[in-house]
Design a protein around this motif. Structure first.
Motif, PDB file in Angstrom:
ATOM      1  N   ASP A   1      38.963  37.204  41.782  1.00 21.49           N
ATOM      2  CA  ASP A   1      38.783  36.605  43.112  1.00 21.49           C
ATOM      3  C   ASP A   1      38.623  37.661  44.198  1.00 21.49           C
ATOM      4  OD1 ASP A   1      38.950  34.064  42.051  1.00 21.49           O
ATOM      5  OD2 ASP A   1      41.063  33.778  42.600  1.00 21.49           O
ATOM      6  N   LYS A   2      39.274  38.803  44.026  1.00 25.70           N
ATOM      7  CA  LYS A   2      39.229  39.863  45.031  1.00 25.70           C
ATOM      8  C   LYS A   2      38.066  40.828  44.830  1.00 25.70           C
ATOM      9  CE  LYS A   2      44.253  39.926  45.591  1.00 25.70           C
ATOM     10  NZ  LYS A   2      45.461  40.713  45.354  1.00 25.70           N
ATOM     11  N   CYS A   3      37.496  40.818  43.647  1.00 23.33           N
ATOM     12  CA  CYS A   3      36.488  41.819  43.276  1.00 23.33           C
ATOM     13  C   CYS A   3      35.137  41.540  43.939  1.00 23.33           C
ATOM     14  CB  CYS A   3      36.334  41.837  41.765  1.00 23.33           C
ATOM     15  SG  CYS A   3      35.263  43.144  41.191  1.00 23.33           S
ATOM     16  N   VAL A   4      34.494  42.591  44.412  1.00 22.05           N
ATOM     17  CA  VAL A   4      33.157  42.470  45.012  1.00 22.05           C
ATOM     18  C   VAL A   4      32.107  43.298  44.263  1.00 22.05           C
ATOM     19  CG1 VAL A   4      33.998  41.897  47.326  1.00 22.05           C
ATOM     20  CG2 VAL A   4      33.664  44.297  46.690  1.00 22.05           C
ATOM     21  N   ILE A   5      32.526  44.087  43.300  1.00 24.74           N
ATOM     22  CA  ILE A   5      31.609  44.944  42.547  1.00 24.74           C
ATOM     23  C   ILE A   5      31.107  44.164  41.326  1.00 24.74           C
ATOM     24  CG2 ILE A   5      31.361  47.124  41.304  1.00 24.74           C
ATOM     25  CD1 ILE A   5      33.796  48.110  43.020  1.00 24.74           C
ATOM     26  N   PRO A   6      29.798  43.903  41.241  1.00 27.34           N
ATOM     27  CA  PRO A   6      29.266  43.075  40.144  1.00 27.34           C
ATOM     28  C   PRO A   6      29.631  43.556  38.738  1.00 27.34           C
ATOM     29  CG  PRO A   6      27.596  43.384  41.825  1.00 27.34           C
ATOM     30  CD  PRO A   6      28.749  44.275  42.188  1.00 27.34           C
ATOM     31  N   THR A   7      29.561  44.848  38.489  1.00 21.97           N
ATOM     32  CA  THR A   7      29.875  45.345  37.144  1.00 21.97           C
ATOM     33  C   THR A   7      31.358  45.149  36.815  1.00 21.97           C
ATOM     34  OG1 THR A   7      30.122  47.596  38.013  1.00 21.97           O
ATOM     35  CG2 THR A   7      27.986  47.016  37.037  1.00 21.97           C
ATOM     36  N   LYS A   8      32.194  45.326  37.810  1.00 20.34           N
ATOM     37  CA  LYS A   8      33.635  45.113  37.615  1.00 20.34           C
ATOM     38  C   LYS A   8      33.922  43.630  37.389  1.00 20.34           C
ATOM     39  CE  LYS A   8      37.933  46.516  37.619  1.00 20.34           C
ATOM     40  NZ  LYS A   8      38.491  47.179  36.460  1.00 20.34           N
ATOM     41  N   LYS A   9      33.198  42.748  38.114  1.00 18.61           N
ATOM     42  CA  LYS A   9      33.358  41.307  37.914  1.00 18.61           C
ATOM     43  C   LYS A   9      33.004  40.924  36.481  1.00 18.61           C
ATOM     44  CE  LYS A   9      32.971  39.049  42.301  1.00 18.61           C
ATOM     45  NZ  LYS A   9      32.669  37.764  42.844  1.00 18.61           N
ATOM     46  N   THR A  10      31.937  41.507  35.963  1.00 19.42           N
ATOM     47  CA  THR A  10      31.517  41.240  34.583  1.00 19.42           C
ATOM     48  C   THR A  10      32.595  41.690  33.608  1.00 19.42           C
ATOM     49  OG1 THR A  10      29.198  41.459  35.190  1.00 19.42           O
ATOM     50  CG2 THR A  10      29.730  41.707  32.852  1.00 19.42           C
TER      51      THR A  10
END
Length: 178
Positions: A129-138
């Motif tokens: 929910d806090k993440c904004v970095i696409p690779t980290k979200k993946t």
């Protein structure tokens, strides 16, 4: 919440509402989906609230893991579903009939393992929910899939499902996901 019209229906025992942690289960859906309320929210009559018993060997996180598992969803769909396509309803009288595992030495180990994985799942969902970095979200999303698969495996073991039963549950959900 003092408004009598807003309070009609549902549970209005303030001790239940203010309990934390408790489990909240939506009333509309094909099968129960549970969430943890660790803040003591007041709820209207669109959800059920489950307050843990002090003497229960199941922690609240273990119970959430079991109730949100594929097996329990499959069990619900094959035993209690009202089969409505529009606004299917979860009925409280059936929630209380869901089979919960026995308290024995092997199950306590499984309860503890499920509790740990559910805790990690909640933390990962918070991170997502806090993440904004696409690779980290993946990466977090892949970790969530891994955690949920491990919870399901432990629940299969808890209920001593054989390979054919596990395959039936997994095939059912793979068809739903298409």
């Amino acid at each position: 919440y003092a408004n009598p019209i807003a309070k009609s229906g549902g549970c209005w025992d303030t001790s239940v509402h203010e309990t934390n942690p408790k489990i909240i289960i939506r009333q509309i859906g094909s099968y129960p989906i549970c969430a943890l309320d660790s803040l003591g929210y007041y709820c209207l009559n669109t959800v059920f609230m489950i307050v843990p018993k002090l003497e229960s060997p199941l922690s609240i996180l273990s119970l959430i893991g079991i109730l949100n598992s594929r097996y329990m969803s499959y069990y619900w769909l094959h035993n209690y579903s009202d089969s409505r396509t529009t606004f299917p309803k979860i009925k409280g009288r059936y929630l209380s009939k869901l089979p919960l595992p026995n308290n024995n030495q092997n199950n306590i180990r499984l309860f503890n393992d499920i509790e740990c994985l559910v805790g990690r799942t909640i933390a990962a969902k918070t991170d997502l929910d806090k993440c904004v970095i696409p690779t980290k979200k993946t990466e977090i999303t892949q970790n969530l899939v891994y955690l949920e698969q491990n919870i399901d495996s432990l629940v299969y073991e808890l209920y001593q499902l054989n390979n054919d039963s596990i395959l039936a549950v997994e095939e059912y959900f793979s068809l739903l996901e298409k």
